[in-house]
Design a protein around this motif. Structure first.
Motif, PDB file in Angstrom:
ATOM      1  N   GLU B 159       0.828  -1.218   0.000  1.00  0.00           N
ATOM      2  CA  GLU B 159       0.000   0.000   0.000  1.00  0.00           C
ATOM      3  C   GLU B 159       0.854   1.256   0.000  1.00  0.00           C
ATOM      4  OE1 GLU B 159      -3.788  -1.562   2.478  1.00  0.00           O
ATOM      5  OE2 GLU B 159      -3.037   0.406   3.026  1.00  0.00           O
ATOM      6  N   VAL B 160       1.823   1.292   0.904  1.00  0.00           N
ATOM      7  CA  VAL B 160       2.708   2.456   1.002  1.00  0.00           C
ATOM      8  C   VAL B 160       3.531   2.583  -0.275  1.00  0.00           C
ATOM      9  CG1 VAL B 160       4.685   3.393   2.245  1.00  0.00           C
ATOM     10  CG2 VAL B 160       2.772   2.427   3.514  1.00  0.00           C
ATOM     11  N   SER B 161       3.939   1.443  -0.818  1.00  0.00           N
ATOM     12  CA  SER B 161       4.705   1.443  -2.057  1.00  0.00           C
ATOM     13  C   SER B 161       3.908   2.084  -3.184  1.00  0.00           C
ATOM     14  CB  SER B 161       5.081   0.006  -2.404  1.00  0.00           C
ATOM     15  OG  SER B 161       6.090  -0.023  -3.358  1.00  0.00           O
ATOM     16  N   GLU B 162       2.606   1.730  -3.267  1.00  0.00           N
ATOM     17  CA  GLU B 162       1.753   2.303  -4.310  1.00  0.00           C
ATOM     18  C   GLU B 162       1.508   3.789  -4.070  1.00  0.00           C
ATOM     19  OE1 GLU B 162      -1.665  -0.178  -4.202  1.00  0.00           O
ATOM     20  OE2 GLU B 162      -0.772  -1.751  -5.439  1.00  0.00           O
ATOM     21  N   GLU B 163       1.302   4.156  -2.824  1.00  0.00           N
ATOM     22  CA  GLU B 163       0.999   5.536  -2.465  1.00  0.00           C
ATOM     23  C   GLU B 163       2.181   6.462  -2.769  1.00  0.00           C
ATOM     24  OE1 GLU B 163      -1.884   6.648  -1.085  1.00  0.00           O
ATOM     25  OE2 GLU B 163      -1.241   8.693  -0.588  1.00  0.00           O
ATOM     26  N   THR B 164       3.367   5.998  -2.426  1.00  0.00           N
ATOM     27  CA  THR B 164       4.529   6.867  -2.551  1.00  0.00           C
ATOM     28  C   THR B 164       5.316   6.637  -3.838  1.00  0.00           C
ATOM     29  OG1 THR B 164       5.889   5.255  -1.359  1.00  0.00           O
ATOM     30  CG2 THR B 164       4.868   6.985  -0.047  1.00  0.00           C
ATOM     31  N   GLY B 165       5.084   5.486  -4.479  1.00  0.00           N
ATOM     32  CA  GLY B 165       5.836   5.176  -5.700  1.00  0.00           C
ATOM     33  C   GLY B 165       7.303   4.911  -5.417  1.00  0.00           C
ATOM     34  N   THR B 166       7.601   4.512  -4.198  1.00  0.00           N
ATOM     35  CA  THR B 166       8.991   4.277  -3.810  1.00  0.00           C
ATOM     36  C   THR B 166       9.285   2.785  -3.763  1.00  0.00           C
ATOM     37  OG1 THR B 166       8.817   6.236  -2.447  1.00  0.00           O
ATOM     38  CG2 THR B 166      10.734   4.875  -2.097  1.00  0.00           C
ATOM     39  N   LYS B 167      10.490   2.443  -4.119  1.00  0.00           N
ATOM     40  CA  LYS B 167      10.941   1.055  -4.049  1.00  0.00           C
ATOM     41  C   LYS B 167      12.214   1.000  -3.226  1.00  0.00           C
ATOM     42  CE  LYS B 167      10.756   1.027  -8.508  1.00  0.00           C
ATOM     43  NZ  LYS B 167      10.899   0.743  -9.932  1.00  0.00           N
ATOM     44  N   VAL B 168      12.620  -0.209  -2.883  1.00  0.00           N
ATOM     45  CA  VAL B 168      13.955  -0.391  -2.315  1.00  0.00           C
ATOM     46  C   VAL B 168      14.919  -0.315  -3.483  1.00  0.00           C
ATOM     47  CG1 VAL B 168      15.502  -1.962  -1.114  1.00  0.00           C
ATOM     48  CG2 VAL B 168      13.112  -1.829  -0.431  1.00  0.00           C
ATOM     49  N   LEU B 169      15.748   0.729  -3.519  1.00  0.00           N
ATOM     50  CA  LEU B 169      16.657   0.936  -4.641  1.00  0.00           C
ATOM     51  C   LEU B 169      18.098   0.774  -4.185  1.00  0.00           C
ATOM     52  CD1 LEU B 169      14.925   4.070  -6.173  1.00  0.00           C
ATOM     53  CD2 LEU B 169      15.021   1.814  -7.211  1.00  0.00           C
ATOM     54  N   PRO B 170      18.974   0.363  -5.102  1.00  0.00           N
ATOM     55  CA  PRO B 170      20.388   0.297  -4.728  1.00  0.00           C
ATOM     56  C   PRO B 170      20.878   1.670  -4.271  1.00  0.00           C
ATOM     57  CG  PRO B 170      20.024  -0.744  -6.856  1.00  0.00           C
ATOM     58  CD  PRO B 170      18.736  -0.085  -6.487  1.00  0.00           C
ATOM     59  N   ALA B 171      21.576   1.698  -3.161  1.00  0.00           N
ATOM     60  CA  ALA B 171      22.081   2.968  -2.645  1.00  0.00           C
ATOM     61  C   ALA B 171      23.204   3.468  -3.550  1.00  0.00           C
ATOM     62  CB  ALA B 171      22.600   2.772  -1.224  1.00  0.00           C
ATOM     63  N   PRO B 172      23.302   4.785  -3.752  1.00  0.00           N
ATOM     64  CA  PRO B 172      24.402   5.304  -4.577  1.00  0.00           C
ATOM     65  C   PRO B 172      25.729   5.095  -3.872  1.00  0.00           C
ATOM     66  CG  PRO B 172      23.178   7.100  -3.568  1.00  0.00           C
ATOM     67  CD  PRO B 172      22.464   5.841  -3.192  1.00  0.00           C
ATOM     68  N   MET B 173      26.600   4.300  -4.454  1.00  0.00           N
ATOM     69  CA  MET B 173      27.852   3.996  -3.765  1.00  0.00           C
ATOM     70  C   MET B 173      28.900   5.070  -4.015  1.00  0.00           C
ATOM     71  SD  MET B 173      26.983   1.541  -2.082  1.00  0.00           S
ATOM     72  CE  MET B 173      28.488   1.127  -1.235  1.00  0.00           C
ATOM     73  N   ALA B 174      28.782   5.741  -5.161  1.00  0.00           N
ATOM     74  CA  ALA B 174      29.618   6.914  -5.433  1.00  0.00           C
ATOM     75  C   ALA B 174      31.102   6.660  -5.169  1.00  0.00           C
ATOM     76  CB  ALA B 174      29.120   8.093  -4.613  1.00  0.00           C
ATOM     77  N   GLY B 175      31.611   5.626  -5.775  1.00  0.00           N
ATOM     78  CA  GLY B 175      33.032   5.349  -5.594  1.00  0.00           C
ATOM     79  C   GLY B 175      33.353   4.610  -4.314  1.00  0.00           C
ATOM     80  N   GLY B 176      32.290   4.326  -3.507  1.00  0.00           N
ATOM     81  CA  GLY B 176      32.480   3.657  -2.228  1.00  0.00           C
ATOM     82  C   GLY B 176      32.806   2.193  -2.405  1.00  0.00           C
ATOM     83  N   PRO B 177      32.686   1.315  -1.459  1.00  0.00           N
ATOM     84  CA  PRO B 177      32.150   1.544  -0.119  1.00  0.00           C
ATOM     85  C   PRO B 177      33.023   2.461   0.730  1.00  0.00           C
ATOM     86  CG  PRO B 177      33.087  -0.655  -0.280  1.00  0.00           C
ATOM     87  CD  PRO B 177      33.091  -0.073  -1.655  1.00  0.00           C
ATOM     88  N   PHE B 178      32.363   3.115   1.669  1.00  0.00           N
ATOM     89  CA  PHE B 178      33.012   4.179   2.417  1.00  0.00           C
ATOM     90  C   PHE B 178      33.843   3.632   3.558  1.00  0.00           C
ATOM     91  CE2 PHE B 178      29.268   6.744   0.886  1.00  0.00           C
ATOM     92  CZ  PHE B 178      29.941   7.072  -0.266  1.00  0.00           C
ATOM     93  N   VAL B 179      35.018   3.165   3.223  1.00  0.00           N
ATOM     94  CA  VAL B 179      35.942   2.724   4.265  1.00  0.00           C
ATOM     95  C   VAL B 179      37.120   3.671   4.233  1.00  0.00           C
ATOM     96  CG1 VAL B 179      37.316   0.824   5.135  1.00  0.00           C
ATOM     97  CG2 VAL B 179      35.214   0.354   3.908  1.00  0.00           C
ATOM     98  N   THR B 180      37.267   4.473   5.250  1.00  0.00           N
ATOM     99  CA  THR B 180      38.405   5.372   5.291  1.00  0.00           C
ATOM    100  C   THR B 180      39.562   4.647   5.947  1.00  0.00           C
ATOM    101  OG1 THR B 180      37.551   6.267   7.339  1.00  0.00           O
ATOM    102  CG2 THR B 180      37.130   7.529   5.342  1.00  0.00           C
ATOM    103  N   SER B 181      40.695   4.762   5.303  1.00  0.00           N
ATOM    104  CA  SER B 181      41.875   4.102   5.857  1.00  0.00           C
ATOM    105  C   SER B 181      42.586   5.066   6.802  1.00  0.00           C
ATOM    106  CB  SER B 181      42.794   3.684   4.710  1.00  0.00           C
ATOM    107  OG  SER B 181      44.133   3.864   5.074  1.00  0.00           O
ATOM    108  N   SER B 182      42.954   4.548   7.959  1.00  0.00           N
ATOM    109  CA  SER B 182      43.594   5.415   8.948  1.00  0.00           C
ATOM    110  C   SER B 182      44.976   5.852   8.491  1.00  0.00           C
ATOM    111  CB  SER B 182      43.686   4.683  10.282  1.00  0.00           C
ATOM    112  OG  SER B 182      44.326   3.451  10.076  1.00  0.00           O
ATOM    113  N   GLY B 183      45.523   5.153   7.494  1.00  0.00           N
ATOM    114  CA  GLY B 183      46.845   5.498   7.003  1.00  0.00           C
ATOM    115  C   GLY B 183      46.845   6.724   6.112  1.00  0.00           C
ATOM    116  N   GLU B 184      45.680   7.072   5.544  1.00  0.00           N
ATOM    117  CA  GLU B 184      45.612   8.209   4.643  1.00  0.00           C
ATOM    118  C   GLU B 184      45.691   9.498   5.447  1.00  0.00           C
ATOM    119  OE1 GLU B 184      42.877   8.147   1.214  1.00  0.00           O
ATOM    120  OE2 GLU B 184      42.376   6.149   1.933  1.00  0.00           O
ATOM    121  N   ILE B 185      46.569  10.387   5.006  1.00  0.00           N
ATOM    122  CA  ILE B 185      46.789  11.603   5.788  1.00  0.00           C
ATOM    123  C   ILE B 185      45.794  12.689   5.379  1.00  0.00           C
ATOM    124  CG2 ILE B 185      48.468  13.377   6.415  1.00  0.00           C
ATOM    125  CD1 ILE B 185      50.565  11.049   5.489  1.00  0.00           C
TER     126      ILE B 185
END
Lengths: 169, 207
Positions: B159-185
């Motif tokens: 019902e909510v899906s029809e009302e809002t027109g929203t789906k579970v979509l792949p999240a934008p990874m944008a070059g991720g996954p977001f793991v920051t390395s502690s070695g990077e200065i």
């Protein structure tokens, strides 16, 4: 025009018990100064939301201290925290149960855009399921930021064509 | 019952079919899936390992056989020692293993989580349902073939899906996954947002 009247404030002895204004101004004044929030506390933002409501920051200064845990009695949903896909339909249903007019504040990075949770489980911004009026940045935002959002929302409410909408409803 | 001083020797003696696993910290053994209940109840009842601290699983990769390994961490509250036990699941397509809820009722939700994330069913579990993802979600997210961003699926509520027109979509990874390395200065370059190119001030957020 020269007038002998030096009183600028309203004086019942001169003008009688009548105030002239616009319906919009009155309705919006009442609405904006008695916002009843629906706390949608889903993560750490909810702690800041509680701090905002407590004595140090005191959201009561802006007339929004009456947190209601029933959507029927609330008119501003504050989405404070990460919205997962599992939670999203429930959030939408709670929003649907709120009586109109209603507003939504997306508090913090997660509610606004998914924040750092770029994953299969997290809704990427609560605006995908409910219309958002004010976004607050921060992770989590400071209570001052939420108060600022409330003031922004009040400013927005004061510009609404409420009387016209009430007539056509 | 106190924990044995040299539990490894006791295990080797009692269960010769167990293989020692390379371990950096505590004694660790691989057990055949059929023996896991026997070994764990032996450890609990006569070796003092009375606390199940963790129960999780490993996906060894799509093309590996055996693909799924269930890992048990047990602790002795009297001897203050840990022990790790691993068991490969029987089937790679429909993996399953015996439930240990009969030994530790607390294993209930651990096993449900493993089922939810890996799709391993636990035989004899009292309530084998998903625990984190919603009922009806078609995937098991911690499997190797599942992308971190997710796969397009309908919302849990139609019902909510029809009302809002929203789906579970792949999240934008944008070059991720977001793991920051502690070695990077340079934190400006290491921060997740530096890699985010899917939407910014100039480019609108995809709906």
């Amino acid at each position: 025009m020269v007038s002998t009247n030096t009183e600028f404030a309203y004086n019942t002895k001169i003008e009688g018990d009548v105030v002239v204004t616009r319906a919009d101004a009155v309705i919006n004044w009442i609405r904006s100064n008695s916002v009843w929030p629906m706390p949608m506390g889903l993560a750490c933002c909810a702690i800041e939301l509680m701090a905002t409501a407590a004595s140090r920051f005191d959201i009561a200064r802006f007339g929004a201290e009456v947190f209601r845990f029933s959507p029927r009695q609330a008119d501003c949903m504050i989405v404070a925290g990460t919205v997962t896909y599992k939670m999203a339909p429930h959030l939408r249903r709670i929003y649907d149960q709120m009586a109109a007019p209603k507003w939504v504040i997306a508090m913090g990075a997660c509610a606004s855009s998914g924040g750092m949770y770029r994953s299969y489980a997290t809704l990427q911004g609560v605006d995908r399921i409910v219309p958002v009026d004010v976004y607050v940045s921060g992770c989590p935002p400071r209570p001052e930021a939420l108060l600022d959002a409330l003031i922004k929302l009040q400013t927005k409410m004061r510009d609404e064509r409420s009387a016209k909408r009430l007539m056509s409803a | 019952m106190t924990a044995s001083v040299d539990v490894a020797a006791v295990i080797k003696q009692s269960f010769p079919q167990l293989v020692e696993r390379p371990s950096g910290d505590h004694p660790a053994f691989s057990a055949p899936a059929s023996d896991i209940l026997t070994v764990l109840s032996f450890l609990r009842n006569s070796q003092g390992y009375d606390l199940l601290t963790d129960l999780t699983a490993i996906d060894n990769g799509e093309d590996t056989t055996p693909r799924f390994t269930v890992v048990y961490h047990v602790f002795s509250t009297t001897g203050h020692t840990y022990l790790r036990l691993a068991a490969d699941c029987r089937d790679d397509r429909k993996p399953s293993i015996a439930s240990v809820t009969s030994l530790w009722p607390g294993a209930d939700w651990h096993e449900r989580e493993v089922f939810d994330m890996f799709g391993i069913t636990f035989d004899g579990h009292p309530d084998m349902r998903r625990i984190l993802m919603w009922e009806g979600y078609p995937y098991h997210p911690l499997r190797k073939e599942f992308p971190l961003a997710g796969i397009e699926t309908p919302l849990p509520d139609i019902e909510v899906s029809e009302e809002t027109g929203t789906k579970v979509l792949p999240a934008p990874m944008a070059g991720g996954p977001f793991v920051t390395s502690s070695g990077e200065i340079n934190m400006a370059k290491a921060e997740p947002r530096a890699k985010d190119e899917s939407w910014n001030e100039k480019k609108e957020k995809p709906l």
